[in-house]
Design a protein around this motif. Structure first.
Motif, mmCIF file in Angstrom:
data_model
loop_
_atom_site.group_PDB
_atom_site.id
_atom_site.type_symbol
_atom_site.label_atom_id
_atom_site.label_comp_id
_atom_site.label_asym_id
_atom_site.label_seq_id
_atom_site.Cartn_x
_atom_site.Cartn_y
_atom_site.Cartn_z
ATOM 1 N N ALA A 50 -16.497 -5.251 7.587
ATOM 2 C CA ALA A 50 -16.031 -5.145 8.974
ATOM 3 C C ALA A 50 -15.413 -3.779 9.246
ATOM 4 C CB ALA A 50 -15.025 -6.254 9.288
ATOM 5 N N ALA A 51 -14.745 -3.217 8.251
ATOM 6 C CA ALA A 51 -14.101 -1.909 8.427
ATOM 7 C C ALA A 51 -15.115 -0.811 8.718
ATOM 8 C CB ALA A 51 -13.271 -1.556 7.192
ATOM 9 N N THR A 52 -16.344 -0.971 8.249
ATOM 10 C CA THR A 52 -17.366 0.046 8.523
ATOM 11 C C THR A 52 -17.811 0.004 9.978
ATOM 12 O OG1 THR A 52 -19.263 -1.339 7.918
ATOM 13 C CG2 THR A 52 -18.194 -0.093 6.138
ATOM 14 N N ILE A 53 -17.525 -1.092 10.663
ATOM 15 C CA ILE A 53 -17.948 -1.255 12.051
ATOM 16 C C ILE A 53 -16.796 -1.023 13.020
ATOM 17 C CG2 ILE A 53 -18.895 -2.908 13.721
ATOM 18 C CD1 ILE A 53 -20.299 -4.215 11.255
ATOM 19 N N THR A 54 -15.620 -1.510 12.672
ATOM 20 C CA THR A 54 -14.485 -1.416 13.590
ATOM 21 C C THR A 54 -13.471 -0.352 13.203
ATOM 22 O OG1 THR A 54 -13.186 -3.067 12.392
ATOM 23 C CG2 THR A 54 -14.666 -3.885 14.142
ATOM 24 N N GLY A 55 -13.565 0.147 11.970
ATOM 25 C CA GLY A 55 -12.585 1.121 11.512
ATOM 26 C C GLY A 55 -11.381 0.490 10.850
ATOM 27 N N ARG A 56 -11.335 -0.810 10.797
ATOM 28 C CA ARG A 56 -10.244 -1.505 10.109
ATOM 29 C C ARG A 56 -10.793 -2.790 9.493
ATOM 30 N NH1 ARG A 56 -8.259 -1.658 15.774
ATOM 31 N NH2 ARG A 56 -8.652 -3.738 16.548
ATOM 32 N N PRO A 57 -10.160 -3.261 8.430
ATOM 33 C CA PRO A 57 -10.694 -4.448 7.747
ATOM 34 C C PRO A 57 -10.671 -5.679 8.637
ATOM 35 C CG PRO A 57 -8.754 -3.570 6.597
ATOM 36 C CD PRO A 57 -8.964 -2.735 7.813
ATOM 37 N N GLY A 58 -11.590 -6.593 8.336
ATOM 38 C CA GLY A 58 -11.572 -7.878 9.013
ATOM 39 C C GLY A 58 -10.305 -8.638 8.681
ATOM 40 N N ILE A 59 -10.024 -9.638 9.471
ATOM 41 C CA ILE A 59 -8.811 -10.438 9.325
ATOM 42 C C ILE A 59 -9.189 -11.816 8.798
ATOM 43 C CG2 ILE A 59 -6.914 -11.560 10.568
ATOM 44 C CD1 ILE A 59 -6.967 -9.156 12.479
ATOM 45 N N ASP A 60 -8.539 -12.226 7.711
ATOM 46 C CA ASP A 60 -8.783 -13.540 7.120
ATOM 47 C C ASP A 60 -8.252 -14.604 8.076
ATOM 48 O OD1 ASP A 60 -8.814 -15.914 5.635
ATOM 49 O OD2 ASP A 60 -8.250 -14.911 3.775
ATOM 50 N N ARG B 12 -16.723 -5.307 28.389
ATOM 51 C CA ARG B 12 -17.119 -5.804 27.063
ATOM 52 C C ARG B 12 -15.851 -6.119 26.284
ATOM 53 N NH1 ARG B 12 -20.984 -1.129 26.177
ATOM 54 N NH2 ARG B 12 -22.571 -1.595 27.718
ATOM 55 N N SER B 13 -15.276 -7.252 26.589
ATOM 56 C CA SER B 13 -14.034 -7.652 25.920
ATOM 57 C C SER B 13 -14.338 -8.052 24.471
ATOM 58 C CB SER B 13 -13.388 -8.817 26.667
ATOM 59 O OG SER B 13 -14.230 -9.951 26.643
ATOM 60 N N GLY B 14 -13.295 -8.078 23.697
ATOM 61 C CA GLY B 14 -13.420 -8.498 22.306
ATOM 62 C C GLY B 14 -12.112 -9.123 21.866
ATOM 63 N N VAL B 15 -12.042 -9.450 20.604
ATOM 64 C CA VAL B 15 -10.837 -10.055 20.036
ATOM 65 C C VAL B 15 -10.042 -8.976 19.325
ATOM 66 C CG1 VAL B 15 -9.986 -11.666 18.291
ATOM 67 C CG2 VAL B 15 -11.895 -12.320 19.764
ATOM 68 N N SER B 16 -8.751 -8.917 19.634
ATOM 69 C CA SER B 16 -7.843 -8.011 18.950
ATOM 70 C C SER B 16 -6.587 -8.811 18.615
ATOM 71 C CB SER B 16 -7.500 -6.822 19.845
ATOM 72 O OG SER B 16 -6.597 -5.961 19.194
ATOM 73 N N VAL B 17 -6.275 -8.878 17.338
ATOM 74 C CA VAL B 17 -5.132 -9.671 16.882
ATOM 75 C C VAL B 17 -3.950 -8.756 16.688
ATOM 76 C CG1 VAL B 17 -4.289 -11.207 15.066
ATOM 77 C CG2 VAL B 17 -6.701 -11.302 15.761
ATOM 78 N N SER B 18 -2.843 -9.076 17.337
ATOM 79 C CA SER B 18 -1.643 -8.249 17.193
ATOM 80 C C SER B 18 -0.768 -8.814 16.078
ATOM 81 C CB SER B 18 -0.860 -8.205 18.510
ATOM 82 O OG SER B 18 -0.419 -9.500 18.860
ATOM 83 N N GLY B 19 0.124 -7.965 15.568
ATOM 84 C CA GLY B 19 1.098 -8.386 14.577
ATOM 85 C C GLY B 19 0.633 -8.305 13.135
ATOM 86 N N ILE B 20 -0.617 -7.894 12.900
ATOM 87 C CA ILE B 20 -1.118 -7.763 11.535
ATOM 88 C C ILE B 20 -0.784 -6.363 11.055
ATOM 89 C CG2 ILE B 20 -3.163 -7.830 10.043
ATOM 90 C CD1 ILE B 20 -2.563 -10.530 11.309
ATOM 91 N N PRO B 21 -0.068 -6.224 9.937
ATOM 92 C CA PRO B 21 0.264 -4.874 9.455
ATOM 93 C C PRO B 21 -0.985 -4.100 9.071
ATOM 94 C CG PRO B 21 1.208 -6.577 8.003
ATOM 95 C CD PRO B 21 0.462 -7.273 9.095
ATOM 96 N N ALA B 22 -0.954 -2.808 9.321
ATOM 97 C CA ALA B 22 -2.112 -1.944 9.004
ATOM 98 C C ALA B 22 -2.303 -1.822 7.513
ATOM 99 C CB ALA B 22 -1.920 -0.570 9.620
#
Length: 172
Positions: A125-135, A162-172
Motif C-alpha cells: 500500500a505504501a507504494t501507492i499512497t506513500g504510507r503503509p496500509g492500516i491493519d 474522488r473521496s477516499g478513506v483517511s484515518v486520523s490518529g495513527i502515528p506515522a
C-alpha cells in the motif's frame, strides 16, 4: 527517461502460477466462478481481495448481501489453502490511472487473519499512497469494508470529487 520494464502477457491461470501474490480485482458478478476455477493455482499464495460486491440502481450504489459474509471470505472459503487479505477496496480506479504520484490523501485498510500477510500488503500500500496500509483487523471485517465503497461512490457522485478513506490518529 525511465528504466526498462519486461512485459509478459498471460492468461489468468498462467499469471497466478507466475506470481507470489495475486490481487483479485474483478466485478462481483462472476467472482465465485473465477476464484473457484483458479483455486488449484491460488493455493499457497497470498491472495489480496479488492472486490466490492455492489449493486447500482437509480438511487445510487449500494452494498450487496453476500452469503459468505464478504467477497474476501468467499475467496478464503473457495481457496482454504491460500492466505487471503482484504485491501485496496476504496482506492478510485480513476485516481490510480491519473495519479502522477502517491495518493497521499488516502489510507488503505487491510484486513486478514495472518499478521505477516497483512504486513506485506500494508507495505505494498505504501507504494501507492506513500504510507503503509492500516491493519483494520481480522478478515471477517471485510464485511464492513467492501460495502463502504458504495458510500464513497455516492459521495463522489454528489460532490463531483474522488473521496477516499483517511484515518486520523495513527502515528506515522
Amino acid at each position: 527517461a525511465g528504466s526498462a520494464v519486461d512485459v509478459l502477457g498471460l492468461d489468468n491461470k498462467g499469471a497466478v502460477e507466475a506470481a507470489d501474490a495475486v490481487l483479485i480485482v474483478v466485478p462481483w458478478d462472476g467472482h465465485e466462478e473465477l476464484v473457484a476455477a483458479l483455486a488449484p493455482v491460488l493455493a499457497g499464495k497470498l491472495v489480496i481481495s479488492c472486490v466490492n460486491p455492489l449493486g447500482f440502481d437509480k438511487r445510487g450504489a449500494y452494498g450487496l448481501d453476500v452469503e459468505d459474509g464478504s467477497a474476501a471470505e468467499q475467496t478464503q472459503r473457495l481457496v482454504p489453502d491460500a492466505v487471503v487479505v482484504g485491501a485496496f477496496h476504496h482506492l478510485s480506479a480513476v485516481s490510480l490511472w491519473e495519479a502522477e504520484g502517491p495518493l497521499g490523501h488516502e489510507d488503505v485498510l487491510v484486513v486478514g487473519d495472518d499478521r505477516d500477510a497483512k504486513e506485506k500488503v500494508a507495505a505494498l500500500a505504501a507504494t501507492i499512497t506513500g504510507r503503509p496500509g492500516i491493519d483494520g483487523g481480522v478478515l471477517r471485517l471485510a464485511r464492513q469494508l467492501e460495502p463502504l465503497t458504495a458510500v464513497l461512490i455516492n459521495i463522489n457522485r454528489r460532490y463531483k470529487t474522488r473521496s477516499g478513506v483517511s484515518v486520523s490518529g495513527i502515528p506515522a
